[in-house]
Design a protein around this motif. Structure first.
Motif, PDB file in Angstrom:
ATOM      1  N   ALA A  13       0.835  -1.205   0.000  1.00 41.66           N
ATOM      2  CA  ALA A  13       0.000   0.000   0.000  1.00 41.66           C
ATOM      3  C   ALA A  13       0.872   1.258   0.000  1.00 41.66           C
ATOM      4  CB  ALA A  13      -0.920  -0.012   1.214  1.00 41.66           C
ATOM      5  N   LYS A  16      -2.038   3.667   3.156  1.00 38.42           N
ATOM      6  CA  LYS A  16      -2.432   2.440   3.850  1.00 38.42           C
ATOM      7  C   LYS A  16      -3.835   2.480   4.450  1.00 38.42           C
ATOM      8  CE  LYS A  16       2.448   1.643   4.692  1.00 38.42           C
ATOM      9  NZ  LYS A  16       2.694   0.699   3.609  1.00 38.42           N
ATOM     10  N   TYR A  17      -4.453   1.324   4.422  1.00 41.78           N
ATOM     11  CA  TYR A  17      -5.745   1.115   5.092  1.00 41.78           C
ATOM     12  C   TYR A  17      -5.425   0.805   6.545  1.00 41.78           C
ATOM     13  CZ  TYR A  17      -8.489  -3.121   6.549  1.00 41.78           C
ATOM     14  OH  TYR A  17      -9.136  -4.118   7.226  1.00 41.78           O
ATOM     15  N   TRP A  18      -5.940   1.626   7.457  1.00 43.76           N
ATOM     16  CA  TRP A  18      -5.669   1.345   8.882  1.00 43.76           C
ATOM     17  C   TRP A  18      -6.870   1.768   9.713  1.00 43.76           C
ATOM     18  CZ3 TRP A  18      -3.048  -2.319  10.455  1.00 43.76           C
ATOM     19  CH2 TRP A  18      -2.623  -2.426  11.775  1.00 43.76           C
ATOM     20  N   SER A 105      -1.799 -12.350   3.791  1.00 41.68           N
ATOM     21  CA  SER A 105      -3.252 -12.558   3.918  1.00 41.68           C
ATOM     22  C   SER A 105      -3.975 -11.924   2.727  1.00 41.68           C
ATOM     23  CB  SER A 105      -3.793 -12.027   5.249  1.00 41.68           C
ATOM     24  OG  SER A 105      -3.802 -10.627   5.263  1.00 41.68           O
ATOM     25  N   SER A 137     -10.130 -10.690   4.082  1.00 39.39           N
ATOM     26  CA  SER A 137      -9.016  -9.854   4.541  1.00 39.39           C
ATOM     27  C   SER A 137      -9.097  -8.559   3.740  1.00 39.39           C
ATOM     28  CB  SER A 137      -7.690 -10.558   4.245  1.00 39.39           C
ATOM     29  OG  SER A 137      -6.611  -9.649   4.371  1.00 39.39           O
ATOM     30  N   GLY A 138      -9.057  -7.420   4.439  1.00 44.71           N
ATOM     31  CA  GLY A 138      -9.250  -6.129   3.765  1.00 44.71           C
ATOM     32  C   GLY A 138      -8.416  -5.979   2.507  1.00 44.71           C
ATOM     33  N   SER A 139      -7.091  -6.133   2.661  1.00 52.58           N
ATOM     34  CA  SER A 139      -6.209  -5.877   1.515  1.00 52.58           C
ATOM     35  C   SER A 139      -6.438  -6.871   0.379  1.00 52.58           C
ATOM     36  CB  SER A 139      -4.748  -5.867   1.954  1.00 52.58           C
ATOM     37  OG  SER A 139      -4.453  -7.023   2.690  1.00 52.58           O
ATOM     38  N   ARG A 142      -7.946  -5.643  -2.868  1.00 59.38           N
ATOM     39  CA  ARG A 142      -7.091  -5.010  -3.880  1.00 59.38           C
ATOM     40  C   ARG A 142      -6.351  -6.078  -4.678  1.00 59.38           C
ATOM     41  NH1 ARG A 142      -4.905  -1.301   0.731  1.00 59.38           N
ATOM     42  NH2 ARG A 142      -3.426  -3.014   0.735  1.00 59.38           N
ATOM     43  N   SER A 189      -2.317  -7.762  11.797  1.00 64.37           N
ATOM     44  CA  SER A 189      -3.022  -6.534  11.391  1.00 64.37           C
ATOM     45  C   SER A 189      -4.427  -6.468  12.000  1.00 64.37           C
ATOM     46  CB  SER A 189      -3.153  -6.463   9.871  1.00 64.37           C
ATOM     47  OG  SER A 189      -1.902  -6.501   9.280  1.00 64.37           O
ATOM     48  N   HIS A 193      -5.790  -3.026  13.676  1.00 70.34           N
ATOM     49  CA  HIS A 193      -6.896  -2.201  13.166  1.00 70.34           C
ATOM     50  C   HIS A 193      -7.807  -1.763  14.329  1.00 70.34           C
ATOM     51  CE1 HIS A 193      -6.345  -2.543   8.844  1.00 70.34           C
ATOM     52  NE2 HIS A 193      -6.157  -3.834   8.959  1.00 70.34           N
ATOM     53  N   PHE A 239       2.273   6.238   9.311  1.00 71.52           N
ATOM     54  CA  PHE A 239       1.563   5.019   9.711  1.00 71.52           C
ATOM     55  C   PHE A 239       2.234   4.378  10.931  1.00 71.52           C
ATOM     56  CE2 PHE A 239       1.657   0.321   8.995  1.00 71.52           C
ATOM     57  CZ  PHE A 239       0.387   0.053   9.467  1.00 71.52           C
ATOM     58  N   SER A 279       4.859  -2.343   6.013  1.00 70.96           N
ATOM     59  CA  SER A 279       3.499  -2.565   6.532  1.00 70.96           C
ATOM     60  C   SER A 279       3.583  -2.870   8.029  1.00 70.96           C
ATOM     61  CB  SER A 279       2.821  -3.676   5.739  1.00 70.96           C
ATOM     62  OG  SER A 279       2.666  -3.228   4.411  1.00 70.96           O
ATOM     63  N   THR A 280       2.826  -3.860   8.508  1.00 71.91           N
ATOM     64  CA  THR A 280       2.831  -4.087   9.961  1.00 71.91           C
ATOM     65  C   THR A 280       3.958  -5.021  10.407  1.00 71.91           C
ATOM     66  OG1 THR A 280       1.108  -5.652   9.459  1.00 71.91           O
ATOM     67  CG2 THR A 280       0.424  -3.645  10.549  1.00 71.91           C
TER      68      THR A 280
HETATM   69  O1  PMV Z   1      -5.699  -6.447   5.126  1.00 69.86           O
HETATM   70  P1  PMV Z   1      -5.058  -6.471   6.465  1.00 69.86           P
HETATM   71  O2  PMV Z   1      -6.020  -6.659   7.580  1.00 69.86           O
HETATM   72  O3  PMV Z   1      -3.909  -7.432   6.521  1.00 69.86           O
HETATM   73  O4  PMV Z   1      -4.428  -4.999   6.757  1.00 69.86           O
HETATM   74  C1  PMV Z   1      -3.475  -4.402   5.943  1.00 69.86           C
HETATM   75  C2  PMV Z   1      -2.811  -3.326   6.684  1.00 69.86           C
HETATM   76  C3  PMV Z   1      -1.643  -2.645   5.997  1.00 69.86           C
HETATM   77  O5  PMV Z   1      -0.872  -3.572   5.275  1.00 69.86           O
HETATM   78  C4  PMV Z   1      -0.763  -2.041   7.065  1.00 69.86           C
HETATM   79  C5  PMV Z   1      -2.094  -1.509   5.096  1.00 69.86           C
HETATM   80  C6  PMV Z   1      -2.650  -1.882   3.751  1.00 69.86           C
HETATM   81  O6  PMV Z   1      -3.407  -1.066   3.211  1.00 69.86           O
HETATM   82  O7  PMV Z   1      -2.287  -2.936   3.202  1.00 69.86           O
END
Ligand code: PMV
Length: 326
Positions: A13, A16-18, A105, A137-139, A142, A189, A193, A239, A279-280
């Protein structure tokens, strides 16, 4: 039902989505922009089998126990859509270390969504696949796309999905993935979040995030690498300031992470165009151009704490494969 295999890449990202505004649906607090990382891959085979009495999931040769519930819940979403009650056999393999901040993920749930929907006989649009993957999983929403990707945050499930803003071939950026450790990161993550809003800086970040998304998209449209790099690196540091000031604090970096960050900044002093994103986890993405790749790579490889560097490009959409994992 048909055995199906898909290969998907994770992403990195740029914005980033957070933080989530809906835990169950995984609706993000903010939109995000990313690049698919071609070279890192998750391959997943799924088959729904009538004689199974539970889902069987194997990742990297090991039967999954810890994350099994999350995978089964995702398979339930697909079973509901397809109107089937059969359990599934799932085998998944990654060519990069898992749970180290390289978004396994994201690629994992993207490959699972694509393979399982096809195996269940569903024909979904990319938007529908993105919405479905997001719930795993959010990302991952994408990672069902290719190239340069934007996730529209959305107020409801059907308006929160990702789409390609430029294909992979649009701009040949290089992503050097720097592995400083292969062990697991300390905070997943999903947990981070939940505590995002405890940081004093979170609301300040959210106030300005739409402006940042527009600037990043503009830098990509103009193929302005320096502007993009500066925005991406500043976003990473912002971030991580949120992570450090959350309650409880999240210290994601290892000593090797900091060594890479300092080396990238020192290289720039010498005129090398390279910028980092993290990232995390503790492993680092170093974005550069094809002209500066060779020098960046040799400098990164010479660092004491660098175990290996994986040379990646901007990746395309996930692909269906004829060769299955079982
Ligand atoms: O999709 P998750 O829950 O693994 O969260 C992704 C969190 C970050 O990698 C830090 C930011 C992002 O947008 O990918």
């Amino acid at each position: 039902m048909k055995k199906t295999t898909y290969k998907a890449s994770p992403d990195i990202a740029l914005v980033k989505y957070w933080g989530k505004k809906d835990e169950v649906l995984r609706l993000p607090e903010n939109g995000s922009v990313s690049i698919i990382v071609g070279g890192l891959e998750t391959t997943t085979t799924v088959e729904f089998q009538r004689d199974l009495n539970k889902d069987e999931v194997t990742i990297q040769g090991k039967k999954v126990t810890k994350e099994l519930e999350r995978v089964c819940k995702h398979l339930d979403r697909i079973r509901n859509l397809a109107g089937t009650s059969s359990f599934a056999k799932v085998v998944s393999q990654n060519n990069f270390p898992l749970s180290t901040g390289l978004s396994s993920s994201g690629s994992g749930f993207a490959a699972l969504t694509l393979a399982a929907t096809k195996a269940a006989g569903l024909e979904l649009t990319q938007k529908e696949l993105s919405i479905l993957a997001r719930q795993g999983s959010g990302s991952a929403c994408r990672c069902v796309c290719g190239g340069y990707v934007e996730w529209l945050d959305g107020e409801r499930s059907n308006s929160s999905y990702a789409r390609t803003i430029h294909p992979a071939s649009y701009w040949n950026l290089r992503d050097l993935v720097v592995v400083v450790n292969e062990g697991q990161k300390s905070t997943p993550s999903t947990k981070g979040h939940k505590t995002a809003k405890t940081s004093l800086f979170y609301s300040e970040r959210q106030d300005k995030i739409d402006e940042k998304i527009n600037q990043v998209k503009q830098a990509i449209s103009n193929k302005n690498f320096v502007q993009l790099g500066e925005l991406m690196e500043a976003e990473t540091l912002e971030f991580h300031s949120i992570l450090l000031t959350s309650v409880p604090p999240i210290i994601a970096w290892h000593p090797g992470t900091v060594e890479v960050m300092l080396a990238v900044q020192a290289m720039r002093e010498e005129g090398v165009q390279a910028y980092f994103s993290i990232s995390t986890g503790f492993n680092v993405h170093v974005l550069t151009t094809s002209n500066h790749e060779k020098l960046t790579l040799s400098r990164l490889k010479s660092l004491d704490s660098v175990k290996r560097v994986i040379g990646c490009s901007v990746g395309g959409e996930p692909k269906e494969l004829n060769k299955h994992l079982f």
